[in-house]
Design an enzyme around this catalytic site. Structure first.
Site, PDB file in Angstrom:
ATOM      1  N   CYS C 107       0.853  -1.183   0.000  1.00 20.73           N
ATOM      2  CA  CYS C 107       0.000   0.000   0.000  1.00 20.73           C
ATOM      3  C   CYS C 107       0.889   1.235   0.000  1.00 20.73           C
ATOM      4  CB  CYS C 107      -0.881  -0.047   1.254  1.00 20.73           C
ATOM      5  SG  CYS C 107      -1.926   1.403   1.470  1.00 20.73           S
ATOM      6  N   ASN C 141       8.453  -0.321 -10.387  1.00 22.60           N
ATOM      7  CA  ASN C 141       8.062  -0.826 -11.709  1.00 22.60           C
ATOM      8  C   ASN C 141       6.566  -0.649 -11.896  1.00 22.60           C
ATOM      9  OD1 ASN C 141       8.796  -2.642 -14.165  1.00 22.60           O
ATOM     10  ND2 ASN C 141       6.948  -3.598 -13.306  1.00 22.60           N
ATOM     11  N   GLU C 142       6.164   0.024 -12.939  1.00 22.49           N
ATOM     12  CA  GLU C 142       4.745   0.138 -13.315  1.00 22.49           C
ATOM     13  C   GLU C 142       3.840   0.458 -12.125  1.00 22.49           C
ATOM     14  OE1 GLU C 142       3.744  -3.411 -15.516  1.00 22.49           O
ATOM     15  OE2 GLU C 142       4.615  -2.632 -17.346  1.00 22.49           O
ATOM     16  N   GLU C 314       9.516  -0.888 -22.210  1.00 24.12           N
ATOM     17  CA  GLU C 314       9.208  -2.279 -22.556  1.00 24.12           C
ATOM     18  C   GLU C 314       8.418  -2.267 -23.857  1.00 24.12           C
ATOM     19  OE1 GLU C 314       7.235  -4.302 -19.354  1.00 24.12           O
ATOM     20  OE2 GLU C 314       8.682  -3.616 -17.843  1.00 24.12           O
ATOM     21  N   TRP C 322      -0.609 -12.222 -21.072  1.00 21.07           N
ATOM     22  CA  TRP C 322      -1.520 -11.759 -20.017  1.00 21.07           C
ATOM     23  C   TRP C 322      -2.857 -11.209 -20.528  1.00 21.07           C
ATOM     24  CZ3 TRP C 322      -2.001  -6.824 -21.534  1.00 21.07           C
ATOM     25  CH2 TRP C 322      -0.884  -6.207 -22.125  1.00 21.07           C
ATOM     26  N   GLU C 362       4.862 -15.472 -16.287  1.00 21.00           N
ATOM     27  CA  GLU C 362       4.964 -14.943 -17.655  1.00 21.00           C
ATOM     28  C   GLU C 362       5.717 -15.884 -18.587  1.00 21.00           C
ATOM     29  OE1 GLU C 362       6.439 -10.933 -17.446  1.00 21.00           O
ATOM     30  OE2 GLU C 362       4.564 -10.190 -16.567  1.00 21.00           O
ATOM     31  N   GLN C 363       5.652 -17.161 -18.329  1.00 30.02           N
ATOM     32  CA  GLN C 363       6.421 -18.094 -19.154  1.00 30.02           C
ATOM     33  C   GLN C 363       5.934 -18.128 -20.590  1.00 30.02           C
ATOM     34  OE1 GLN C 363       5.420 -22.506 -18.249  1.00 30.02           O
ATOM     35  NE2 GLN C 363       5.200 -21.439 -16.314  1.00 30.02           N
ATOM     36  N   MET C 364       4.738 -17.639 -20.868  1.00 27.63           N
ATOM     37  CA  MET C 364       4.257 -17.586 -22.247  1.00 27.63           C
ATOM     38  C   MET C 364       4.454 -16.201 -22.865  1.00 27.63           C
ATOM     39  SD  MET C 364       3.476 -20.682 -22.710  1.00 27.63           S
ATOM     40  CE  MET C 364       2.607 -20.711 -24.276  1.00 27.63           C
ATOM     41  N   HIS C 365       5.226 -15.343 -22.193  1.00 31.71           N
ATOM     42  CA  HIS C 365       5.549 -14.023 -22.756  1.00 31.71           C
ATOM     43  C   HIS C 365       6.818 -14.173 -23.587  1.00 31.71           C
ATOM     44  CE1 HIS C 365       6.524  -9.854 -23.170  1.00 31.71           C
ATOM     45  NE2 HIS C 365       5.505  -9.466 -22.430  1.00 31.71           N
TER      46      HIS C 365
END
Ligand SMILES: [Zn+2]
Ligand SMILES: [Zn+2]
Ligand SMILES: [Zn+2]
Lengths: 658, 658, 658
Positions: C107, C141-142, C314, C322, C362-365
């Site tokens: 938070c 990050n983001e 990025e 995602w 994120e292994q499929m990124h």
């Protein structure tokens, strides 16, 4: 036929109070409702009351000649009260608290809150109960708004356990039997083991849920009675009112009304349409007028609740803020809506609100005046209505001329059955209130006056009795029907459950089988992609109707009036009793009802084309055109207001034929 | 081929128990399941057992010649037990308790609940384990119903930590490596730091979720074993059964079945259709028959789970109550569904339920008898089925004549891969079970018998092996395939993850690359608005197929069989190995599978038109017509039952060609 | 115009670090971002730091000639830290904790977490602040990813109460007045009575919510400043960067950027499209290219946030994991996206990520390299881009040749107004960011350069100023407009609320009425099924436009340019001021903007057909074709790269006309 307005003096500088009052009077407004959200101004600190501003406001309004409805402020308890007690807040079905920060943040089961309501209402009533400007009291505001009837708090749990103990005479096995708790080992050993029917793994027992709903509805009635008793004590001669809502059936309004004098409701034709389950085509068609039968249904419903005495307490005056979309009404609709209410017997139509507030949640809710204090469109139409009312009154010689309601169709609507149908709709596209309104619409399309009544009502004098949603067997209604020679139309699911939510021993329609010899031996609920046509038997015209969503298979020696290709029969008649054993598309339902009602010589049936609608009151007959196409009036007597051809949003008043 | 029924003596007056039993026997019913929801009647107060009524019921049923399956009552622990312990209740993914008030309100990880299950099952088994009427036991009821496998309770957390400690040999860095916890600093320093994978800010680690699913599935198996061990001790010669569900894969059924003798499932063709992910057109088409391949898929699945021994424990007998919509079955379907089960090898088809209950949650669920005790349509069809079974049995000379299943297609379905595909579907329109059934449908459309088997099954003797959903690499399966000369069809995503949910070092299809020289170098998931046609290469007929939802790009020297306009290739073959690298529309998938299977000389492929389906068992060949169009039977041998032309809902039985 | 890449040395064996670095350099990559998720490797146990591996990694990267952006690891605090403190976790609007197990589980209001951020950032900066490889720092990050700006924790409650006390100078009646708390008795007696605006029975006060949003946004800024101050102290000469997101406006990016040097954002054209509110047709049309204006909007937005200095931190290199669906980009798009960013002035385009990880969420990124370390398609396009950049740079003589942005259209986008429009959208199909991008699209369709600026920006030098979403009155902007002679286009809802979320005393457009003499006296929101055409008045060409979702009724002496059949007027002009009083369909909005901009002699307007888009920078003019149809270039100067006819996914670079 009087106009009123909702007004919030506490939201405006005291400088303009006098001017506001004068403008109200000039606009033809006679009634003004104030005060129902002002607790934080009545009692800014615990026990420190500030009544002076209310006194000044009442004096100004009264001096201007206005009659005040003063509201008790219990829909919005102040922050300090919520901080004092943690046993006031309601709890939602998911177990989350429904916290302070908007309104209605209390649980009807909270004894603590009732204590504080008793205190603030006593303070107000003792101070102002005899103020000459006050002519009526309103209790609280919109009971149940924002889904606040069913609360799953520990207070509710305790209350419900006691309620069950009373209902079942302290006999837990009676409860177990009534609810069928042997199924799935749901048996309780003691009333203190009973839980609320939420957060279960799958559906909880429908009988359990129905009784919890009965308990919750009863809490609203006792809560309202608590306030009514105090107001009666201090203002014995004043009318007591509550403002109910549209599209809302979560408590039994007849029970609450037992302690009040006048029923009123808050009518927002455009907002309710957008919120409703009407389909997209209907929503588009009526987006600027409201559905032609929706407000009328509620007018007729609340006239029944009020035993003839009813108001529109809040009438939409322009765009609102709270619907998913908030279009502007067609010019003329504020006037039309006002007249539709009067045509159904409203004593007062009161606009919400006088002036649009520039702040807080409803800042985009229009009023008769804009935030910059300029008259808005609604004001123009209110003024026109006021002058037209004056014209009509000048032609009335007796009170009955403008208030007598003609008995034609009695339409039975049972709140408890509405809950039971929602507890287990058996088909997720089945909305019991929508279906009831659909039947109402079919009646209204043939131009008859409809009285919406509870099952215990006296039904003498009606030509037709429609049983719209009576899923639960009802002995009183059965006796009324047995002793009636009216045409009786029984809708699907009638008497299909006992009062304890069991299947009747002789199956549906339960004890109604003494009236018509048929038995429902199977039902089916059907997805929206399904529909089927049925064709009229033994008829020259091959009329076809479309069945949807619900079918009942009956065992009977009676012949159906219609048959489907697969041999299923629709619509049975035995003497004066009709049974409709399916749901139909609206157009088909209209045709079927028209066919039945046309056969009733005691009724004057005049089908309405397009968006045209009729209503008779006293010596007048009203015609309203909600639809886009111009409509010419059907046969009618002398025109008093309007023309023979009505464009959309226009109305005409004639002398009544009767 | 026997009939049975589910019966609840505790829900009816003892007066009619004898008559019920007599009527069951008269209807041709041999088996009756009782007792699985009656804990509150077995033990109305803690430790106070009341077994007398059960004794009387068993005596009556046994005296009538019926064989009883007695259920342990642990799916519905009574209220007093829940009040005694706060460590029994399951917790949902959002962290809310799943409370008492319906059923299955327990967490499989609760040691406290296991203690009480051990107690009640021991009491029942020691009392009744040798009762002559009892021929089998059922453990609990429908494990996992209402989404009750994954529970996020503190008991589950503790159990999962221990499970991880065991799985990773007390080496937390092994777990961190296996799960890839270095990504996003998710590394744990100790097993006691592990949390359950819910309530995270965004997606939790898929490997973490997959292992939690493995843990949860294991809990079901150990919970079932606890009961099975007790029942074996007291009834060593009786069959142990559990009734599994349709459309449900949340635990590994093979693991649970390891401790049981017979697999059974509860088949509700119409309810499941409405619940399913079939599209609206399919739901409309099959609304009164059920999808022609859905029940069959489960029959073949549970025959595999039961290693050949399986029942339908609950067969839909008419409309149900619990689906979003509950249409009436077409007349004849109860019979057809019964025969479809027998054709797939069911030992018993047992209807749910004997008589419709007039109370509680399922009061709108039909039975063989109506609530008014009159026979319903289902009873007529059950009786017809019983007499037809008798006819067939009279023509069987050996048991194998009516029970032998012919090995044709082995269909590999892996429960763990089903979870892994759901953990990260990569495409929100990808439902792995639906896709597996879609492949099954394509096989069934060419009229072959399908055995659905786990990856560790013995695959010898099959003409074709279909790898339907094996996302996770599986060494045992790889060896079976390597040593097989069957036709092997690999579906998309095969072996695309390691058992620890990582991408294989050589990419997909992982170790299967030893069988077929190709590598999946990119995948894409596609919204429903996308589809693309591929055309057959080097063919006279320009057959075109439609690809949807999922495409894989492969690196290989093999030539694809089809190509899209943008050059992407579909369907590769290397010797006896086929790789299908996309999802297809059902019709296209049917064509592709038919093309492949037609090339297998070891198979007899007979394409089925419309809603016609075939199944061979023993000396019989069955034909069923689910579709609206009449179908004539393809080439077949002597007709034993039915006619050459089947209307919707009709069936025919012939002598088998083999 | 430099290339970069995101790299995670901690996720790979140290064996390949050197090879990775060498390959990066060979690919033409100059920048590498590392370290932002590695807290559990920096500090595996409380207070035990392990910096050696980072040192080695930096040395290797630096030795290879790469410039490093080092990220602070505070987006992923490790498990032991969460276990130490229960006052770090964020709480969602429903009151549920947002637990450890993925990322961003903190938070912004937690003082405890700020203490630990201060500690870890100080440790990192003091160790590595002068490391020669590090050329910039990234904070966290983001910010806000996964809806993490608004947290309803007790820490946030305390912080918000203090913030209110400051904002209203310790005067609670000032707050009550500003928020209009008299409405519904929402008045507070003390700042300590204020609650967070969640879990209320119905909508909480919009002014309350808007101020809570201001508070929450301020927390992000102070949290970022805390880190920036430390980094400045240890690395005074390095650039500080944060990587913002697309489609994300939950905090005021200008406030955060005040403490940073370079703005960057993470550009995923395909994932964002699938997530977006574009309709299905648009999603299908652009599924493999991304919407042609969506990334461009953000490039222009973040160039404004960074006051000219900005990166893509990025860049999507292939399919992502995602989005609801994750299609493969059209070949060539990675190159096109890179060039589109450079054309808008990006200093660096950095791909996410170097190599696809075979594990975790994120292994499929995809990455530039596949998990098996083979170059993926993205790598080929990155290399092509690198060599083309080199070509272009060889033709630039001054820095301005490739960096100067031409001032044409200033587009005012106000973050606070975006929140106020979301707090009370008045129409559930009204998405204020989507509408702003819709206006942006209309500008871009005529080929002009757009600078997206905050309302306090200096607006001198622009030919046109577009007020896109400025719902809240803004004195600074009003002064800028008053002193400007640019063409000024005011969108609907402009200045329709005060900064305290009240309706202006003179109604909308509030103080803008000093620029154009009109007043909005009524608004309406309209469901998607509604649309209406308006026709051009006094024109030879009867151009018609389609209005949707939102209409404003104005009081003015000005004549509208268009009128609907029911007499409602659209689009008013007074000297250089235009007011657009409705929402329009995209094509209609394009026409209307084109009509207005064509009248501006100071602008060079060149309408773009289909998916063609233009952008000018320095001496170059770029053309990109996103659409499926081939497009030939409009009038242009010498072609430097590409051809005159562009297929989908192709680009051309010319010498700029200016
Ligand atoms: Zn008190
Ligand atoms: Zn115990
Ligand atoms: Zn600390």
């Amino acid at each position: 036929m009087k106009l009123g307005v909702c007004y919030y003096p506490e939201q405006w500088s005291e400088d303009i109070w006098k001017q506001d009052a004068a403008e109200m009077v000039a606009a033809g407004i006679e009634w003004v409702r104030i005060g129902e959200f002002a607790w934080s101004r009545y009692e800014p600190n615990p026990g420190e009351y500030q009544w002076e501003w209310l006194q000044r406001s009442l004096d100004i309004l009264g001096d201007a000649g206005l009659k005040v409805v003063l509201g008790t402020p219990t829909a919005t308890p102040p922050k300090w009260l919520m901080d004092q007690h943690d046993d006031i807040i309601a709890v939602d079905e998911a177990g989350n608290p429904r916290n302070y920060g908007s309104r209605r943040h209390y649980c009807f089961s909270s004894e603590t809150y009732r204590t504080h309501c008793r205190r603030i209402v006593t303070e107000m009533a003792s101070k102002f109960g005899k103020h000459p400007a006050i002519k009526a009291w309103q209790t609280d505001n919109e009971y149940g708004c924002h889904d606040t009837i069913l609360s799953y708090s520990t207070m509710a749990l305790e209350g419900f356990r006691e309620w069950c103990r009373d209902r079942f005479n302290d006999d837990i096995s009676a409860l177990n039997t009534a609810w069928g708790n042997v199924f799935w080992s749901m048996e309780f050993r003691d009333f203190d083991e009973i839980e609320l029917p939420n957060l279960t793994v799958t559906e909880s027992n429908p009988a359990h849920r129905l009784d919890f709903w009965r308990y919750s509805s009863g809490c609203v009635a006792s809560y309202n009675k608590l306030q009514a008793d105090i107001l009666r004590e201090y203002s014995p001669s004043l009318d007591l009112i509550h403002n109910y809502m549209g599209n809302f059936t979560d408590f039994d309004h007849h029970d609450v009304q037992a302690d009040l004098d006048i029923a009123s409701w808050d009518s927002y034709p455009l907002g309710f349409l957008d919120w409703s389950t009407y389909n997209e085509q209907e929503k588009r068609q009526w987006m600027r007028t409201g559905h032609p039968d929706f407000a009328a249904f509620h007018h007729d419903l609340y006239r029944g609740v009020g035993k003839g005495r009813w108001w529109v307490m809040e009438q939409q005056p322009g765009p609102v803020n709270w619907a998913p979309h908030n279009p502007s009404p067609l010019d003329g609709m504020v006037r039309l809506w006002s007249w539709e209410a009067f045509a159904h017997g409203a004593e007062v139509v009161s606009y919400f609100r006088w002036r649009q507030a520039p702040f807080a949640q409803e800042q985009m809710h229009s009023g008769l005046k804009r935030p910059d204090n300029v008259d808005d469109q609604g004001m123009l139409e209110a003024k026109q209505t006021a002058s037209e009312v004056q014209l009509l009154m000048s032609q009335s010689t007796t009170e009955a001329d403008s208030t007598h309601m003609h008995k034609e169709v009695a339409f039975i609507f049972d709140y408890v059955s509405d809950w039971s149908l929602r507890v287990q709709p058996q088909g997720n596209n089945y909305n019991p209130l929508h279906w009831a309104i659909s039947i109402y619409t079919a009646c209204r399309k043939v131009g008859v006056n409809v009285d919406i009544l509870p099952p215990h009502a006296d039904l003498t004098g009606y030509a037709t009795i429609v049983i719209a949603n009576q899923q639960l067997e009802h002995d009183g209604l059965l006796q009324s029907l047995k002793s009636s020679d009216a045409q009786i139309i029984l809708g699907p699911r009638s008497f299909s459950k006992t009062q304890q939510y069991q299947i009747p021993k002789t199956l549906a329609p339960g004890s109604l089988q003494s009236l018509i010899p048929l038995k429902v031996v199977r039902v089916e609920s059907l997805a929206d992609f399904w529909s089927d046509d049925v064709n009229k038997l033994n008829a020259s015209n091959q009329q076809s109707l479309t069945v949807k969503r619900w079918r009942e298979f009956v065992e009977t020696d009676l012949a159906p009036k219609y048959k489907s290709a697969d041999g299923w029969g629709l619509a049975y008649q035995h003497n004066n009793i009709h049974y409709i054993n399916a749901c139909l598309e609206q157009d088909s339902l209209n045709l079927l009802l028209q066919e039945i009602l046309l056969n009733n010589d005691a009724l004057t049936v005049k089908p309405c084309l397009g968006g045209l609608r009729q209503q008779k009151i006293g010596k007048w007959q009203f015609f309203f055109n909600y639809g886009p196409e111009e409509q010419s009036l059907p046969n009618h007597r002398q025109l008093v207001l309007g023309t023979h051809n009505l464009a959309q949003g226009e109305l005409a008043i004639c002398l009544n034929e009767k």
